[in-house]
Design a protein around this motif. Structure first.
Motif, PDB file in Angstrom:
ATOM      1  N   ILE A 125     -14.947 -28.745  -8.597  1.00  0.00           N
ATOM      2  CA  ILE A 125     -15.411 -29.942  -7.905  1.00  0.00           C
ATOM      3  C   ILE A 125     -14.606 -30.078  -6.619  1.00  0.00           C
ATOM      4  O   ILE A 125     -13.384 -30.236  -6.664  1.00  0.00           O
ATOM      5  CB  ILE A 125     -15.216 -31.190  -8.797  1.00  0.00           C
ATOM      6  CG1 ILE A 125     -15.952 -31.010 -10.133  1.00  0.00           C
ATOM      7  CG2 ILE A 125     -15.667 -32.454  -8.055  1.00  0.00           C
ATOM      8  CD1 ILE A 125     -15.473 -31.931 -11.247  1.00  0.00           C
ATOM      9  N   GLY A 126     -15.265 -30.000  -5.468  1.00  0.00           N
ATOM     10  CA  GLY A 126     -14.581 -30.105  -4.188  1.00  0.00           C
ATOM     11  C   GLY A 126     -14.164 -31.533  -3.876  1.00  0.00           C
ATOM     12  O   GLY A 126     -14.857 -32.486  -4.243  1.00  0.00           O
TER      13      GLY A 126
ATOM     14  N   ALA B 150     -12.459 -37.755  -5.165  1.00  0.00           N
ATOM     15  CA  ALA B 150     -13.411 -37.418  -6.226  1.00  0.00           C
ATOM     16  C   ALA B 150     -12.906 -38.072  -7.504  1.00  0.00           C
ATOM     17  O   ALA B 150     -11.712 -38.015  -7.803  1.00  0.00           O
ATOM     18  CB  ALA B 150     -13.519 -35.906  -6.400  1.00  0.00           C
ATOM     19  N   GLY B 151     -13.828 -38.706  -8.225  1.00  0.00           N
ATOM     20  CA  GLY B 151     -13.446 -39.411  -9.444  1.00  0.00           C
ATOM     21  C   GLY B 151     -14.438 -39.181 -10.566  1.00  0.00           C
ATOM     22  O   GLY B 151     -15.131 -38.158 -10.609  1.00  0.00           O
ATOM     23  N   VAL B 152     -14.527 -40.156 -11.441  1.00  0.00           N
ATOM     24  CA  VAL B 152     -15.375 -40.064 -12.628  1.00  0.00           C
ATOM     25  C   VAL B 152     -16.830 -39.780 -12.256  1.00  0.00           C
ATOM     26  O   VAL B 152     -17.497 -38.968 -12.896  1.00  0.00           O
ATOM     27  CB  VAL B 152     -15.265 -41.366 -13.464  1.00  0.00           C
ATOM     28  CG1 VAL B 152     -16.232 -41.350 -14.631  1.00  0.00           C
ATOM     29  CG2 VAL B 152     -13.834 -41.562 -13.956  1.00  0.00           C
ATOM     30  N   GLU B 153     -17.317 -40.410 -11.206  1.00  0.00           N
ATOM     31  CA  GLU B 153     -18.710 -40.206 -10.772  1.00  0.00           C
ATOM     32  C   GLU B 153     -18.978 -38.744 -10.394  1.00  0.00           C
ATOM     33  O   GLU B 153     -20.111 -38.271 -10.520  1.00  0.00           O
ATOM     34  CB  GLU B 153     -19.059 -41.112  -9.593  1.00  0.00           C
ATOM     35  CG  GLU B 153     -19.091 -42.581  -9.944  1.00  0.00           C
ATOM     36  CD  GLU B 153     -20.304 -42.973 -10.773  1.00  0.00           C
ATOM     37  OE1 GLU B 153     -21.394 -42.451 -10.497  1.00  0.00           O
ATOM     38  OE2 GLU B 153     -20.142 -43.784 -11.704  1.00  0.00           O
ATOM     39  N   GLU B 154     -17.953 -38.039  -9.943  1.00  0.00           N
ATOM     40  CA  GLU B 154     -18.109 -36.628  -9.574  1.00  0.00           C
ATOM     41  C   GLU B 154     -17.760 -35.684 -10.729  1.00  0.00           C
ATOM     42  O   GLU B 154     -17.806 -34.466 -10.567  1.00  0.00           O
ATOM     43  CB  GLU B 154     -17.220 -36.308  -8.363  1.00  0.00           C
ATOM     44  CG  GLU B 154     -17.688 -36.941  -7.060  1.00  0.00           C
ATOM     45  CD  GLU B 154     -17.333 -38.426  -6.926  1.00  0.00           C
ATOM     46  OE1 GLU B 154     -18.032 -39.117  -6.178  1.00  0.00           O
ATOM     47  OE2 GLU B 154     -16.362 -38.894  -7.561  1.00  0.00           O
ATOM     48  N   GLY B 155     -17.369 -36.237 -11.886  1.00  0.00           N
ATOM     49  CA  GLY B 155     -17.062 -35.418 -13.055  1.00  0.00           C
ATOM     50  C   GLY B 155     -15.587 -35.158 -13.290  1.00  0.00           C
ATOM     51  O   GLY B 155     -15.222 -34.362 -14.152  1.00  0.00           O
ATOM     52  N   VAL B 156     -14.712 -35.838 -12.551  1.00  0.00           N
ATOM     53  CA  VAL B 156     -13.265 -35.631 -12.689  1.00  0.00           C
ATOM     54  C   VAL B 156     -12.726 -36.467 -13.857  1.00  0.00           C
ATOM     55  O   VAL B 156     -13.137 -37.603 -14.056  1.00  0.00           O
ATOM     56  CB  VAL B 156     -12.534 -35.987 -11.376  1.00  0.00           C
ATOM     57  CG1 VAL B 156     -11.029 -35.785 -11.523  1.00  0.00           C
ATOM     58  CG2 VAL B 156     -13.077 -35.147 -10.224  1.00  0.00           C
TER      59      VAL B 156
ATOM     60  N   VAL C 190      -9.287 -29.573  -1.586  1.00  0.00           N
ATOM     61  CA  VAL C 190      -8.847 -29.118  -2.903  1.00  0.00           C
ATOM     62  C   VAL C 190     -10.061 -28.986  -3.824  1.00  0.00           C
ATOM     63  O   VAL C 190     -11.156 -29.438  -3.494  1.00  0.00           O
ATOM     64  CB  VAL C 190      -7.808 -30.089  -3.535  1.00  0.00           C
ATOM     65  CG1 VAL C 190      -6.534 -30.130  -2.703  1.00  0.00           C
ATOM     66  CG2 VAL C 190      -8.387 -31.483  -3.719  1.00  0.00           C
ATOM     67  N   TYR C 191      -9.820 -28.370  -4.970  1.00  0.00           N
ATOM     68  CA  TYR C 191     -10.850 -28.205  -5.986  1.00  0.00           C
ATOM     69  C   TYR C 191     -10.287 -28.628  -7.334  1.00  0.00           C
ATOM     70  O   TYR C 191      -9.204 -28.206  -7.722  1.00  0.00           O
ATOM     71  CB  TYR C 191     -11.300 -26.742  -6.077  1.00  0.00           C
ATOM     72  CG  TYR C 191     -11.807 -26.212  -4.768  1.00  0.00           C
ATOM     73  CD1 TYR C 191     -13.124 -26.406  -4.386  1.00  0.00           C
ATOM     74  CD2 TYR C 191     -10.950 -25.548  -3.898  1.00  0.00           C
ATOM     75  CE1 TYR C 191     -13.586 -25.941  -3.166  1.00  0.00           C
ATOM     76  CE2 TYR C 191     -11.403 -25.073  -2.676  1.00  0.00           C
ATOM     77  CZ  TYR C 191     -12.717 -25.279  -2.316  1.00  0.00           C
ATOM     78  OH  TYR C 191     -13.167 -24.821  -1.112  1.00  0.00           O
ATOM     79  N   VAL C 192     -11.056 -29.445  -8.053  1.00  0.00           N
ATOM     80  CA  VAL C 192     -10.693 -29.855  -9.406  1.00  0.00           C
ATOM     81  C   VAL C 192     -11.369 -28.881 -10.359  1.00  0.00           C
ATOM     82  O   VAL C 192     -12.556 -28.566 -10.212  1.00  0.00           O
ATOM     83  CB  VAL C 192     -11.151 -31.300  -9.697  1.00  0.00           C
ATOM     84  CG1 VAL C 192     -10.732 -31.722 -11.097  1.00  0.00           C
ATOM     85  CG2 VAL C 192     -10.595 -32.264  -8.652  1.00  0.00           C
ATOM     86  N   ILE C 193     -10.600 -28.372 -11.322  1.00  0.00           N
ATOM     87  CA  ILE C 193     -11.108 -27.362 -12.260  1.00  0.00           C
ATOM     88  C   ILE C 193     -11.679 -28.037 -13.498  1.00  0.00           C
ATOM     89  O   ILE C 193     -10.978 -28.782 -14.188  1.00  0.00           O
ATOM     90  CB  ILE C 193      -9.986 -26.401 -12.692  1.00  0.00           C
ATOM     91  CG1 ILE C 193      -9.368 -25.719 -11.475  1.00  0.00           C
ATOM     92  CG2 ILE C 193     -10.523 -25.376 -13.689  1.00  0.00           C
ATOM     93  CD1 ILE C 193      -8.098 -24.953 -11.803  1.00  0.00           C
TER      94      ILE C 193
END
Length: 195
Positions: free
Chosen positions: A26-27, A46-52, A173-176
């Protein structure tokens, strides 16, 4: 830069485990960052709405950034690798010996790899990568290169690793997202409960 421009950036790690990918990315953009404290944090857009979710790893094109601590709808706080409370599992790529990778709070460009036995063959310049021994980071993400090492008490080296990334210049950054994280955690929790 907009969120749309982040999604077009090159993904730094492409897992190739037997034709299947257990990870997606997730960028996000860094909107706040500290590097001059013992307990540094970042905020990303990026948060919960983006899947984090908490406990997801965060990387950049230059290596590990940290681990998600908390989330709102559209933002997340990240415990920086430059936080003395964060430890991750890492290994010397050439030899496979693994240990604990943690910042000592001194130099924002150098992190310490410990718990590597003194009988291990290590050399200045060896690359250090993530071990994959957690649900947070896949194996093989480059962290840095051995700058120097010494035999500090006991039977283990204290290895100083020059990071590949510059935390003072972080922006994209990217969230895995590890699709199998919950399954692994549940199995390990059940198995280890009996010990």
């Amino acid at each position: 830069a907009s969120q749309q421009s982040v999604s077009r950036l090159t993904i730094p790690y492409k897992p190739g485990a037997v034709g299947r990918s257990d990870y997606s990315f997730i960028g996000a953009l860094v909107v706040n960052n500290s590097v001059n404290k013992q307990h540094n944090f970042l905020t990303i857009n990026a948060g919960v709405e983006e899947g984090v979710k908490p406990e997801m790893g965060v990387i950049s094109n230059d290596g590990i950034v940290g681990v998600v601590k908390g989330c709102s709808a559209h933002y997340s706080t990240v415990i920086s690798l430059l936080n003395t409370d964060l430890k991750i599992s890492a290994k010397v790529s050439r030899t496979g010996y693994f240990g604990s990778f943690a910042w000592d709070g001194i130099d924002p460009e150098v992190v310490v790899l410990s718990e590597i036995p003194q009988h291990a063959d290590i050399m200045v310049g060896d690359s250090v990568v993530t071990s994959g021994y957690s649900t947070i980071f896949p194996a093989g993400i480059l962290l840095g290169y051995i700058k120097e090492f010494d035999k500090k008490g006991g039977n283990f080296y204290r290895i100083y690793v020059k990071l590949t990334g510059d935390f003072q210049k972080l922006d994209h950054v990217y969230v895995i997202n590890n699709y199998r994280a919950e399954e692994q955690k549940q199995l390990e929790s059940t198995t280890m409960k009996n010990d």
